[in-house]
Motif scaffolding. Structure first.
Motif, PDB file in Angstrom:
ATOM      1  N   THR A 133     -14.403  -0.099  36.574  1.00  0.00           N
ATOM      2  CA  THR A 133     -13.327  -0.128  35.571  1.00  0.00           C
ATOM      3  C   THR A 133     -12.498  -1.400  35.687  1.00  0.00           C
ATOM      4  O   THR A 133     -11.827  -1.805  34.732  1.00  0.00           O
ATOM      5  CB  THR A 133     -12.407   1.091  35.718  1.00  0.00           C
ATOM      6  OG1 THR A 133     -11.856   1.116  37.050  1.00  0.00           O
ATOM      7  CG2 THR A 133     -13.175   2.379  35.486  1.00  0.00           C
ATOM      8  N   GLU A 134     -12.568  -2.059  36.837  1.00  0.00           N
ATOM      9  CA  GLU A 134     -11.820  -3.298  37.028  1.00  0.00           C
ATOM     10  C   GLU A 134     -12.442  -4.472  36.286  1.00  0.00           C
ATOM     11  O   GLU A 134     -11.891  -5.579  36.293  1.00  0.00           O
ATOM     12  CB  GLU A 134     -11.703  -3.613  38.525  1.00  0.00           C
ATOM     13  CG  GLU A 134     -10.899  -2.580  39.289  1.00  0.00           C
ATOM     14  CD  GLU A 134     -10.815  -2.882  40.776  1.00  0.00           C
ATOM     15  OE1 GLU A 134     -10.851  -4.074  41.148  1.00  0.00           O
ATOM     16  OE2 GLU A 134     -10.707  -1.932  41.571  1.00  0.00           O
ATOM     17  N   LEU A 135     -13.572  -4.248  35.629  1.00  0.00           N
ATOM     18  CA  LEU A 135     -14.178  -5.295  34.815  1.00  0.00           C
ATOM     19  C   LEU A 135     -13.473  -5.455  33.469  1.00  0.00           C
ATOM     20  O   LEU A 135     -13.842  -6.324  32.679  1.00  0.00           O
ATOM     21  CB  LEU A 135     -15.663  -4.993  34.572  1.00  0.00           C
ATOM     22  CG  LEU A 135     -16.638  -5.339  35.696  1.00  0.00           C
ATOM     23  CD1 LEU A 135     -18.063  -5.018  35.271  1.00  0.00           C
ATOM     24  CD2 LEU A 135     -16.536  -6.812  36.096  1.00  0.00           C
ATOM     25  N   LYS A 136     -12.495  -4.636  33.205  1.00  0.00           N
ATOM     26  CA  LYS A 136     -11.769  -4.761  31.936  1.00  0.00           C
ATOM     27  C   LYS A 136     -11.211  -6.179  31.799  1.00  0.00           C
ATOM     28  O   LYS A 136     -10.531  -6.686  32.682  1.00  0.00           O
ATOM     29  CB  LYS A 136     -10.642  -3.742  31.855  1.00  0.00           C
ATOM     30  CG  LYS A 136      -9.959  -3.701  30.493  1.00  0.00           C
ATOM     31  CD  LYS A 136      -8.997  -2.525  30.382  1.00  0.00           C
ATOM     32  CE  LYS A 136      -8.419  -2.453  28.974  1.00  0.00           C
ATOM     33  NZ  LYS A 136      -7.514  -1.275  28.810  1.00  0.00           N
ATOM     34  N   GLY A 137     -11.545  -6.822  30.682  1.00  0.00           N
ATOM     35  CA  GLY A 137     -11.111  -8.197  30.449  1.00  0.00           C
ATOM     36  C   GLY A 137     -12.049  -9.241  31.023  1.00  0.00           C
ATOM     37  O   GLY A 137     -11.834 -10.437  30.835  1.00  0.00           O
ATOM     38  N   ALA A 138     -13.112  -8.804  31.710  1.00  0.00           N
ATOM     39  CA  ALA A 138     -14.038  -9.741  32.343  1.00  0.00           C
ATOM     40  C   ALA A 138     -14.989 -10.363  31.323  1.00  0.00           C
ATOM     41  O   ALA A 138     -15.158  -9.869  30.205  1.00  0.00           O
ATOM     42  CB  ALA A 138     -14.846  -9.026  33.428  1.00  0.00           C
ATOM     43  N   ARG A 139     -15.613 -11.459  31.722  1.00  0.00           N
ATOM     44  CA  ARG A 139     -16.631 -12.123  30.906  1.00  0.00           C
ATOM     45  C   ARG A 139     -18.002 -11.726  31.445  1.00  0.00           C
ATOM     46  O   ARG A 139     -18.339 -12.035  32.587  1.00  0.00           O
ATOM     47  CB  ARG A 139     -16.442 -13.638  30.975  1.00  0.00           C
ATOM     48  CG  ARG A 139     -15.120 -14.132  30.373  1.00  0.00           C
ATOM     49  CD  ARG A 139     -14.750 -15.493  30.909  1.00  0.00           C
ATOM     50  NE  ARG A 139     -14.546 -15.445  32.351  1.00  0.00           N
ATOM     51  CZ  ARG A 139     -14.201 -16.491  33.100  1.00  0.00           C
ATOM     52  NH1 ARG A 139     -14.035 -17.675  32.527  1.00  0.00           N
ATOM     53  NH2 ARG A 139     -14.040 -16.370  34.401  1.00  0.00           N
ATOM     54  N   VAL A 140     -18.757 -11.029  30.617  1.00  0.00           N
ATOM     55  CA  VAL A 140     -20.046 -10.478  31.033  1.00  0.00           C
ATOM     56  C   VAL A 140     -21.174 -11.253  30.361  1.00  0.00           C
ATOM     57  O   VAL A 140     -21.274 -11.290  29.134  1.00  0.00           O
ATOM     58  CB  VAL A 140     -20.149  -8.980  30.676  1.00  0.00           C
ATOM     59  CG1 VAL A 140     -21.502  -8.427  31.112  1.00  0.00           C
ATOM     60  CG2 VAL A 140     -19.011  -8.199  31.322  1.00  0.00           C
ATOM     61  N   GLY A 141     -22.029 -11.871  31.159  1.00  0.00           N
ATOM     62  CA  GLY A 141     -23.141 -12.642  30.626  1.00  0.00           C
ATOM     63  C   GLY A 141     -24.304 -11.751  30.202  1.00  0.00           C
ATOM     64  O   GLY A 141     -24.702 -10.849  30.942  1.00  0.00           O
ATOM     65  N   VAL A 142     -24.814 -11.987  29.011  1.00  0.00           N
ATOM     66  CA  VAL A 142     -25.994 -11.275  28.500  1.00  0.00           C
ATOM     67  C   VAL A 142     -26.922 -12.307  27.870  1.00  0.00           C
ATOM     68  O   VAL A 142     -26.507 -13.433  27.591  1.00  0.00           O
ATOM     69  CB  VAL A 142     -25.599 -10.203  27.456  1.00  0.00           C
ATOM     70  CG1 VAL A 142     -24.763  -9.103  28.102  1.00  0.00           C
ATOM     71  CG2 VAL A 142     -24.834 -10.821  26.285  1.00  0.00           C
ATOM     72  N   THR A 143     -28.178 -11.934  27.633  1.00  0.00           N
ATOM     73  CA  THR A 143     -29.089 -12.907  27.045  1.00  0.00           C
ATOM     74  C   THR A 143     -28.595 -13.338  25.668  1.00  0.00           C
ATOM     75  O   THR A 143     -28.566 -14.512  25.347  1.00  0.00           O
ATOM     76  CB  THR A 143     -30.512 -12.329  26.943  1.00  0.00           C
ATOM     77  OG1 THR A 143     -30.468 -11.086  26.239  1.00  0.00           O
ATOM     78  CG2 THR A 143     -31.098 -12.106  28.327  1.00  0.00           C
TER      79      THR A 143
END
Length: 344
Positions: A133-143
């Motif tokens: 849940t701490e990923l809120k606001g994170a930048r998540v890389g996807v293809t």
């Protein structure tokens, strides 16, 4: 340039060179009909059945020359299919649910994977955290947006009480851009296929927080068995070119049967060396983690399609496909013939 960066660049360059070599080989096959297959992450274990079918000569034995059209992401490969640039796509089954493709009546006709075969990892450069849940606001890389990595990352977020809108998705492809994005801090987390994810985990670049490689991991995030990598074509292609579709099916199902008893030596003998990322241990380790998830006989199970549709409906809330229409999203005619022929 550091060793990791060189490995990923070498992988991407070698994959491109291998593509050119494949084109030259196809031109020498004589009068065999040529089919174009669009796909992403050509070098990944996601497409191992295709790689083996090509390297072992199973497509040629079936009377077909296959030309691969490489893309950075599955959504881009689907665009090539819709536009008519490719005859077939090798990618996630979920693409057949996409409303943007519905009017073309696409169908999956050979199953290659029984799981999504991707993982989610958080950069080890982030401060220690206690919950996803701490990923809120994170930048998540996807293809890319709309690809399976984007969808699966969204499923993991939803499982932990977050919405896809709670993070920023960043398109990084599936090759050297992944390493660059992590090392530069452009992304905080990453969803990608293997062997890249396992290699990054071994190099302590990411901490794995979710995996849909194994059947158990898939069950945990999706709630039930689901279809994974598939060969997908327009319904009219399957109707007008059944011999080509059958040849593709035969090649893949033959490779799936071969894979059931293959050992490490067999694998390294037939998989292009560039795909190992100069690290046999990492490649073999990744393979063993997802080996069970490869399809057995290429046949799509109807219940698994319904399970996937339900999972997608929970995620988007916008799918309108009825259960009756779900039966039109796949065609087992060719895989069943291949299964009988090869006793898979």
């Amino acid at each position: 340039m550091d060793a990791g960066r060189r490995q990923l660049l070498s992988l991407a360059a070698a994959a491109s060179a291998w593509q050119l070599t494949r084109g030259a080989q196809a031109a020498t096959v004589g009068k065999l009909p040529r089919v174009t297959v669009a796909l992403a992450a050509r070098h990944s274990l996601y497409h191992l059945p295709l790689t083996l079918a090509e390297q072992l000569g199973f497509f040629r034995q079936s009377g077909l020359a296959v030309e691969f059209m490489a893309h950075d992401a599955g959504a881009q490969a689907m665009t090539s299919l819709v536009s008519g640039k490719a005859d077939v796509v090798a990618g996630a089954f979920e693409h057949v649910f996409n409303p943007a493709y519905q009017h073309h009546k696409h169908q999956a006709f050979v199953l290659m994977g029984r799981s999504p075969q991707v993982s989610l990892g958080v950069s080890t450069r982030l401060p220690k955290w206690k919950s996803l849940t701490e990923l809120k606001g994170a930048r998540v890389g996807v293809t890319s947006l709309g690809s399976s990595t984007h969808t699966m990352a969204s499923h993991w977020l939803l499982l932990h009480g977050l919405l896809p809108e709670d993070v920023q998705f960043v398109e990084v492809g599936s090759s050297s851009g992944v390493w660059d994005a992590l090392r530069s801090g452009s992304i905080d987390a990453l969803c990608n296929p293997d062997p890249i994810m396992h290699w990054l985990e071994m190099k302590n670049e990411v901490l794995l927080v979710g995996e849909a490689r194994s059947l158990a991991g898939t069950q945990k995030v999706m709630g039930a068995p689901v279809p994974g990598a598939s060969l997908i074509a327009r319904e009219d292609f399957l109707q007008h070119q059944p011999e080509w579709a059958q040849a593709l099916s035969d090649g893949v199902v033959h490779a799936l049967k071969w894979l059931q008893t293959a050992g490490p030596t067999d694998l390294f003998r037939h998989v292009p060396a560039a795909y190992w990322m100069n690290d046999r241990a990492a490649y073999l380790g990744a393979f063993e983690k997802l080996r069970e998830s490869y399809a057995i006989d290429g046949v799509v199970e109807e219940d698994s399609v319904l399970n996937l549709w339900r999972a997608q409906a929970r995620l988007t809330g916008r799918l309108q496909t009825s259960r009756v229409l779900l039966a039109r999203t796949f065609n087992n005619t060719f895989a069943l013939r291949s299964k009988k022929h090869f006793k898979a």
